[in-house]
Motif scaffolding. Structure first.
Motif: not given
Ligand code: FMN
Length: 407
Positions: A57, A59, A192, A307, A311
């Protein structure tokens, strides 16, 4: 030639078809009994960074995990002693009948994950008669893809500059793409962290860590990376603009998807030019759904990008009912975290017309190419079919709110 076993029927009295198992070099698939198994089996076959690019996803991964949790907020009420011997999950969308109420979501850089993944997913979708959405951020030119799946949809990440919009619409129409999707939840690239930790970046940089990651996964190195270089040359993102691809290793590729100046004005411009169905993907607010409708969209995809963007985003399932209420005659699609037949039926019961599924189909390509994707499609379809019978329904489109109770 297609490297696949035939797909089971998707609707009707299909109990028998599900017993069919893949053969030959795809024996692994017999261990894949559901979509999570497919991800689990693909994991060790992919370099850590490549697996993470798909699975991660953003963070702390809260939105991605919350997407799954939110399905647990609903339980289902079964109905019994109805004749459910003939069942169908066929669903009509934009005037076309599909065999199932789900399709394959757009996923960029798919060919980094599995050899020729866009074409393989597209051919599997065609064989199963479900939609496939090509990402703008893909390596396969849309013209080539459309030859493999003449019903393909296309999801753009594009510049709002009017002349570029015009040229892009001309290209997409000339390629024979049927549905134009505008992805709107990437004004900027997201944070990311796990990708960065693993060394996955755009442009791709063969750092010592990434090189080691590749060398320790020789199946992927030979079967995807080297095969792509040998057969297709240096990969280029080829569908961002009307002309000219961007080399995956070049600096230009950084941040290409994000157009923070793309607004509803550009949507209106696209609407004036594009004659076919127009879909806005990546909405979570009912106000935005209303603007989409007023801007002439034919459909929306309620989505938090699996997602992968904000976040703290709500899950699409949570906001589906309020968005549905604003949508009137627009088709309401939804994605992010759908893995089970009951997930799909819960969304239909809450008002969705259709569902998109992403990661499992890309992992299925990595596991077994087109055969893997066909297997994944049939697994989800089989679950929907069984669930329909258990719920006392003969048509997926009959799923309504009476089926649901808050957990
Ligand atoms: C590897 C990957 C790449 C993606 N690239 C795109 C893209 O280029 N365009 C887009 O609209 N959505 C993209 N998405 C989001 C998917 O279309 C979809 O919204 C999301 O994956 C759905 O969640 P799921 O994977 O949990 O099913 C991507 C998702 C993944 C996993």
């Amino acid at each position: 030639m297609a490297d696949h076993a035939p797909a089971p029927a998707l609707s009707g009295r299909s109990d028998q078809a599900y017993g069919r198992m893949p053969h030959g070099r795809h024996r692994l698939l017999k261990h894949a009994l559901n979509l999570d198994d497919i991800q689990r089996l693909a994991n060790p076959r992919l370099p850590h960074a490549v697996y993470g690019y798909v699975a991660n996803g953003v963070e702390a991964g809260v939105a991605r995990d919350h997407n799954r949790t939110s399905f647990q907020g609903w339980r289902m009420v079964t109905r019994v002693l109805r004749d459910v011997s003939e069942r169908s999950q066929a669903t009509t969308l934009f005037g076309r009948r599909y065999a199932a109420p789900f399709g394959i979501a757009p996923m960029g850089a798919a060919a980094v994950v599995a050899y020729d993944a866009d074409n393989r997913m597209a051919r599997a979708a065609r064989a199963a008669d479900i939609p496939f959405v090509l990402s703008a951020n893909s390596i396969t030119p849309m013209e080539e893809l459309a030859a493999n799946n003449p019903d393909a949809w296309f999801a753009s990440y594009q510049s709002p500059e009017p002349d570029k919009v015009e040229r892009m619409i001309e290209r997409v129409a000339a390629a024979g793409i049927k549905v134009y999707v505008i992805t709107v939840d990437v004004p900027v690239g997201s944070n990311r962290e796990d990708d960065r930790r693993a060394g996955y970046s755009m442009p791709l940089r063969p750092t010592p860590r990434l090189t080691w990651d590749g060398l320790t996964h020789p199946g992927w190195l030979a079967g995807t990376a080297l095969r792509t270089l040998l057969k297709r040359g240096v990969p280029e993102i080829s569908n961002l603009e009307a002309r000219g691809g961007v080399n995956l290793f070049s600096r230009e590729v950084a941040g290409i998807a994000g157009h923070s100046d793309f607004t509803w004005r550009a949507v209106e411009h696209i609407r004036r030019l594009w004659k076919g169905p127009l879909v806005i993907k990546g909405l979570l607010s009912r106000e935005d759904a209303k603007i989409a409708r007023e801007s002439g969209a034919d459909g929306i995809v309620v989505s938090n990008h699996g997602g992968r963007q904000l976040d703290a985003a709500v899950s699409p399932l949570e906001v589906l009912p309020e968005i549905k209420a604003e949508s009137r005659d627009m088709a309401v699609m939804i994605d992010s975290g759908f893995r089970r037949g009951t997930d799909v039926l819960k969304a239909l019961a809450l008002g969705a017309d259709f569902v998109l599924v992403g990661r499992p189909f890309l992992f299925a390509s990595a596991l077994a190419g087109q055969a893997g994707v066909e297997h994944a499609i049939s697994l989800l379809s089989k679950e929907i079919d069984i669930d329909l019978a258990l719920l006392g329904l003969t048509q997926a489109s009959d799923a309504g709110p009476d089926l649901l109770r808050r957990a």
